[in-house]
Motif scaffolding. Structure first.
Motif, mmCIF file in Angstrom:
data_model
loop_
_atom_site.group_PDB
_atom_site.id
_atom_site.type_symbol
_atom_site.label_atom_id
_atom_site.label_comp_id
_atom_site.label_asym_id
_atom_site.label_seq_id
_atom_site.Cartn_x
_atom_site.Cartn_y
_atom_site.Cartn_z
ATOM 1 N N ALA A 168 0.837 -1.205 0.000
ATOM 2 C CA ALA A 168 0.000 0.000 0.000
ATOM 3 C C ALA A 168 0.874 1.258 0.000
ATOM 4 N N LYS A 169 1.957 1.215 0.754
ATOM 5 C CA LYS A 169 2.873 2.356 0.775
ATOM 6 C C LYS A 169 3.495 2.573 -0.592
ATOM 7 N N ILE A 170 3.936 1.491 -1.239
ATOM 8 C CA ILE A 170 4.562 1.602 -2.558
ATOM 9 C C ILE A 170 3.592 2.198 -3.578
ATOM 10 N N SER A 171 2.344 1.783 -3.525
ATOM 11 C CA SER A 171 1.343 2.289 -4.489
ATOM 12 C C SER A 171 1.084 3.780 -4.310
ATOM 13 N N ALA A 172 1.371 4.307 -3.114
ATOM 14 C CA ALA A 172 1.135 5.730 -2.853
ATOM 15 C C ALA A 172 2.367 6.592 -3.131
ATOM 16 N N MET A 173 3.496 5.977 -3.484
ATOM 17 C CA MET A 173 4.738 6.724 -3.686
ATOM 18 C C MET A 173 4.793 7.336 -5.082
ATOM 19 N N THR A 174 5.434 8.504 -5.193
ATOM 20 C CA THR A 174 5.678 9.125 -6.492
ATOM 21 C C THR A 174 6.879 8.447 -7.164
ATOM 22 N N VAL A 175 7.057 8.728 -8.451
ATOM 23 C CA VAL A 175 8.203 8.177 -9.182
ATOM 24 C C VAL A 175 9.504 8.636 -8.540
ATOM 25 N N ASP A 176 9.598 9.914 -8.180
ATOM 26 C CA ASP A 176 10.819 10.434 -7.552
ATOM 27 C C ASP A 176 11.108 9.720 -6.238
ATOM 28 N N GLU A 177 10.090 9.485 -5.451
ATOM 29 C CA GLU A 177 10.276 8.782 -4.173
ATOM 30 C C GLU A 177 10.743 7.343 -4.399
ATOM 31 N N LYS A 178 10.164 6.701 -5.411
ATOM 32 C CA LYS A 178 10.550 5.312 -5.702
ATOM 33 C C LYS A 178 12.000 5.229 -6.171
ATOM 34 N N LYS B 123 23.111 12.837 -11.888
ATOM 35 C CA LYS B 123 23.023 12.251 -13.233
ATOM 36 C C LYS B 123 22.479 10.823 -13.170
ATOM 37 N N ALA B 124 22.985 10.065 -12.200
ATOM 38 C CA ALA B 124 22.564 8.669 -12.084
ATOM 39 C C ALA B 124 21.090 8.567 -11.719
ATOM 40 N N ILE B 125 20.655 9.391 -10.778
ATOM 41 C CA ILE B 125 19.249 9.364 -10.359
ATOM 42 C C ILE B 125 18.343 9.754 -11.526
ATOM 43 N N ARG B 126 18.737 10.781 -12.272
ATOM 44 C CA ARG B 126 17.921 11.209 -13.419
ATOM 45 C C ARG B 126 17.897 10.142 -14.514
ATOM 46 N N THR B 127 19.021 9.464 -14.720
ATOM 47 C CA THR B 127 19.088 8.397 -15.741
ATOM 48 C C THR B 127 18.170 7.239 -15.379
ATOM 49 N N VAL B 128 18.198 6.844 -14.125
ATOM 50 C CA VAL B 128 17.326 5.748 -13.681
ATOM 51 C C VAL B 128 15.867 6.179 -13.710
ATOM 52 N N ARG B 129 15.591 7.421 -13.334
ATOM 53 C CA ARG B 129 14.208 7.922 -13.366
ATOM 54 C C ARG B 129 13.652 7.869 -14.784
#
Length: 543
Positions: A27-37, A328-334
């Motif tokens: 339930a927590k995962i379903s409520a997370m934003t892409v950035d949070e994930k 850079k790495a975080i943006r690439t994975v996002r």
């Protein structure tokens, strides 16, 4: 896990009685934003010793789920406690999730925190051959880590390494016997888990006796599959039985026998997924070693390395330098997540494992029933000091076990009693602790940087029937080699450094391998001196 603890960990959820932890986490995962994930997939380092606006802004923007601190981040126990508290608060504010805050606290040379007495390295624990002592060392270490705000330890080292080889692992390994490494590594990990600290076994699938260090170069492990199964994989197989609340760190080495494409383990799905998860049934977190090490960086830029490692099977990727590289790495994975290059199912499975571990490790507030472990600027306790004493004693006893076949043992003529002894060491601690623990007359000699064999011969000649010489490093080892054999034959050599300093076979009266320079090493040698010499007279140790 209690309902109250879960509310503290995931306060944004409306928890219904009867829901399982798996349901709460989903339930927590379903409520997370892409950035949070995406942020949860990163463990980052930084140069700070305190929170500043740049670090705070980075955390608020990119929401990293974990932090790794080094010696550069630690000035004092009070400072590191305050820094960890501010990291916790900033991370929680940005993502409504607790962070993992990790450190390398292996013991020996890889010790980041001021602990008194200094912790033994893994080889010294391995020499005790005691799972009970290993587990208690893990537990006491975990208590110290929790005291100052850490909930993850990048230990134990489960590499199987011959201590007399030129392996870069050296004394960081419990030893050369894979079954012993498994038993002690699992026990140490259980101790950490008792204190609610996540153990992180390394470096999967094992570095063995490799001389080259992936921190500085690209390394290839040419061991066969049968060799890896018979030795290197055994400790990790045992470790996998510990369940969900553990982590494994991947090696950056290349294993052609395991992956014919010659991808380093960090980027190989055959190693991090097929071998680790499918074959060994491992269920915990998979973490990369630092993607800014040369073993990784020479092959891929950090941002591409992060994406490749996550796609291969890593849950968390490590980047410990440069906010720019981390961003850079975080943006690439996002972007890969948004473009569905990383599937939602795959991402959510990683997040489920991460949040499962965080639910176990997140009791941030210290148990009020526990005393403070901070004393005079160091972390210490009576229980820990007693444990160190037991480790030293067991090390001495391990050295007294006969290593030869019956009838082949070296015959030494022991004096009927010992009234005088000469003790030589580069350190005051060894000499002072030796003198304090014996009733014999002790003549002491402090070895200086410019001391030579002639000085030692002239000083000791005709003075004592027994000489104790403590070796702490290359200089004293070289000095020992230069002594004449007649002096060596009456010398008990106490090796407080690495095994390779002194050949296993030599003309010494006795070689005692302790492997770590503990402040009470001299005391322990004095307490067991009669056993070392084979004397039958009453002991010379003071009460």
């Amino acid at each position: 896990m209690s309902f109250t603890i879960l509310i503290c960990i995931f306060p944004a959820l409306v928890l219904a009685q009867g829901k399982s932890l798996d349901q709460i986490i989903d339930a927590k995962i379903s409520a997370m934003t892409v950035d949070e994930k995406v942020g949860q997939l990163f463990i980052v380092g930084f140069p700070n010793t305190a929170m500043d606006k740049d670090l705070h802004k980075f955390i608020a923007t990119h929401k990293p789920g974990a932090f790794l601190l080094f010696k550069r981040n630690v000035h004092s126990v009070q400072q590191i406690t305050a820094l960890n508290a501010s990291l916790y608060q900033a991370a929680y504010k940005s993502s409504k999730l607790p962070p993992l805050i990790a450190i390398d606290q292996e013991g020996g040379a890889v010790s980041r925190l001021p602990i008194d007495p200094a912790p033994p390295n893994a080889l010294a624990i391995g020499q005790t051959q005691s799972p009970l002592l290993a587990e208690e060392m893990g537990y006491q270490t975990g208590l110290f880590l929790r005291e100052v705000g850490f909930n993850m330890n990048l230990a134990p080292v489960l590499d199987v390494a011959n201590p007399f080889s030129t392996s870069f692992i050296g004394v960081r390994s419990f030893g050369a016997d894979p079954e012993l490494v498994k038993e002690l590594g699992v026990a140490y990990s259980k101790g950490l888990m008792r204190s609610r600290v996540i153990p992180t076994a390394k470096h999967f699938p094992g570095t063995g006796d490799l001389k080259a260090d992936p921190h500085t170069t690209i390394v290839k492990n040419v061991a066969s599959i049968s060799s890896l199964k018979a030795k290197d994989l055994i400790p990790f197989q045992g470790y996998s039985s510990l369940g969900n609340n553990i982590a494994v760190m991947l090696s950056h080495s290349i294993y052609p026998a395991l992956d014919s494409s010659r991808e380093p383990a960090s980027f190989s799905s055959k190693i991090s997924t097929n071998l680790l998860r499918d074959d060994l049934k491992y269920k915990g977190l998979v973490v990369t070693d630092d993607l800014q090490m040369k073993g990784s960086k020479q092959l891929l830029r950090p941002e591409m390395a992060a994406l490749k490692a996550i796609k291969a099977g890593a849950d968390i990727v490590m980047l410990t330098w440069s906010f720019a590289d981390q961003e850079k790495a975080i943006r690439t994975v996002r972007k890969a997540v948004v473009d569905k290059e990383i599937s939602a199912k795959e991402l959510n499975a990683k997040l489920h494992r991460i949040l499962m571990v965080k639910a176990f490790a997140n009791i941030y507030k210290k148990d009020p029933a526990l005393p403070s472990f901070i004393s005079s600027g160091s972390l210490s306790s009576k229980q820990y000091a007693d444990l160190e004493d037991q480790v030293l004693s067991q090390n001495i006893k391990s050295n007294l076990i006969a290593r030869s076949l019956p009838g082949k043992a070296k015959k030494l003529r022991a004096p009927a009693s010992l009234k005088k002894v000469c003790a030589l060491s580069p350190t005051k601690d060894f000499l002072n602790s030796f003198v304090s623990a014996t009733t014999a007359k002790v003549l002491t000699y402090r070895i200086a940087n410019d001391s030579d064999a002639t000085e030692i011969m002239q000083w000791s000649e005709g003075r004592c029937p027994v000489v104790i010489l403590a070796v702490t490093g290359k200089k004293t080892a070289k000095l020992l080699r230069a002594l004449p054999n007649d002096l060596k034959k009456k010398t008990i050599v106490v090796n407080l450094g690495s095994p390779g300093l002194i050949p296993k076979e030599g003309p010494y009266r006795k070689l005692i391998q302790l492997y770590f320079n503990h402040k009470d090493s001299g005391k322990k040698v004095a307490e067991h001196l009669n056993e070392i010499l084979g004397l039958t007279s009453p002991p010379v140790a003071k009460n």
